[in-house]
Scaffold this motif. Structure first.
Motif, PDB file in Angstrom:
ATOM      1  N   ASP A  77      27.986  39.527  52.400  1.00  0.00           N
ATOM      2  CA  ASP A  77      28.260  40.220  53.667  1.00  0.00           C
ATOM      3  C   ASP A  77      27.670  39.476  54.855  1.00  0.00           C
ATOM      4  O   ASP A  77      28.254  39.441  55.936  1.00  0.00           O
ATOM      5  CB  ASP A  77      27.696  41.644  53.612  1.00  0.00           C
ATOM      6  CG  ASP A  77      28.455  42.542  52.652  1.00  0.00           C
ATOM      7  OD1 ASP A  77      29.630  42.240  52.358  1.00  0.00           O
ATOM      8  OD2 ASP A  77      27.872  43.542  52.187  1.00  0.00           O
ATOM      9  N   ALA A  82      34.999  48.424  53.365  1.00  0.00           N
ATOM     10  CA  ALA A  82      34.740  48.814  54.753  1.00  0.00           C
ATOM     11  C   ALA A  82      35.525  50.066  55.121  1.00  0.00           C
ATOM     12  O   ALA A  82      34.996  50.982  55.778  1.00  0.00           O
ATOM     13  CB  ALA A  82      35.094  47.662  55.693  1.00  0.00           C
ATOM     14  N   ASN A 133      29.572  35.402  54.562  1.00  0.00           N
ATOM     15  CA  ASN A 133      30.981  35.409  54.172  1.00  0.00           C
ATOM     16  C   ASN A 133      31.107  34.803  52.772  1.00  0.00           C
ATOM     17  O   ASN A 133      30.213  34.088  52.296  1.00  0.00           O
ATOM     18  CB  ASN A 133      31.941  34.786  55.200  1.00  0.00           C
ATOM     19  CG  ASN A 133      31.917  33.263  55.240  1.00  0.00           C
ATOM     20  OD1 ASN A 133      31.831  32.564  54.220  1.00  0.00           O
ATOM     21  ND2 ASN A 133      31.991  32.713  56.451  1.00  0.00           N
ATOM     22  N   SER A 162      31.655  43.873  53.680  1.00  0.00           N
ATOM     23  CA  SER A 162      32.494  43.073  54.569  1.00  0.00           C
ATOM     24  C   SER A 162      33.925  42.942  54.056  1.00  0.00           C
ATOM     25  O   SER A 162      34.791  42.421  54.760  1.00  0.00           O
ATOM     26  CB  SER A 162      31.884  41.673  54.739  1.00  0.00           C
ATOM     27  OG  SER A 162      31.728  41.033  53.478  1.00  0.00           O
TER      28      SER A 162
END
Length: 200
Positions: A76, A188, A79, A183
């Protein structure tokens, strides 16, 4: 380090870029020169029992092997691309024999005190990369089995964190657990929905 040791080449591969939960796991393997092992190929082409048998054999017969992982929180923060390279760096750094050169599955290589070559499809064509693919896959599946014991409602023992219909349904019903990658879009959205319900 001897001149011979400096010439060691490590195969490197990862597993777990696509799942919605759990770590991305990399392995680095240095095989003996000319090593031959029937059935050594991309881990995705092997059944679980064959993978597990090869995993035991590779760990016993390799000159050196090591695992590295990047956690969901690191994915998160960084990436998935950069977290994957970090897991690879950790795997190579953990080798008891330091390689001079890496053969890495895919299009990207981790930075470090080595030269490296990216090979698309290397997990199915380069024995050291195939070996890394297998031990990374077996290790990650084992860790996801442990995660299933802790959070059985998500079914991690069946899908290993990949976004199957059953996993998505559990995520929507329960919201994410601490090992979900916040992420990633489905996580999310599930988190946002839970927060909206809480604020309603």
């Amino acid at each position: 380090m001897t001149e011979a040791a400096q010439r060691h080449v490590a195969g490197v591969d990862e597993v777990g870029r696509g799942p919605l939960a759990g770590p991305v796991v990399a392995a680095a393997v240095i095989l003996p020169e000319g090593y031959g092992c029937p059935g050594l190929t991309d881990s995705k082409k092997l059944g679980a029992k064959r993978r597990e048998a090869l995993d035991v054999q590779i760990r016993a017969e390799a000159l050196a092997w090591s695992l590295g992982r990047a956690e969901a929180s690191e994915i998160d923060a960084l990436n998935i691309h950069h977290a994957t390279l970090l897991a690879m760096q950790r795997a190579v750094a953990g080798l008891s024999i330091k390689p001079a050169h890496l053969l890495v599955d895919g299009r990207f290589t981790p930075d470090g005190p080595w030269t490296a070559e990216a090979i698309v499809g290397g997990d199915g064509s380069v024995p050291a990369i195939s070996a890394a693919s297998i031990i990374a896959k077996v290790a990650r599946d084992g860790w996801l089995g442990d995660l299933h014991t802790e959070y059985p409602a998500y079914g991690f023992d069946r899908h290993s964190g990949y976004p199957t219909a059953a996993h998505r349904a559990a995520l929507e019903a329960l919201g994410p657990c601490p090992q979900h990658r916040r992420s990633f879009g489905p996580v999310a959205r599930a988190l946002a929905a839970r927060e909206q319900e809480g604020g309603a």
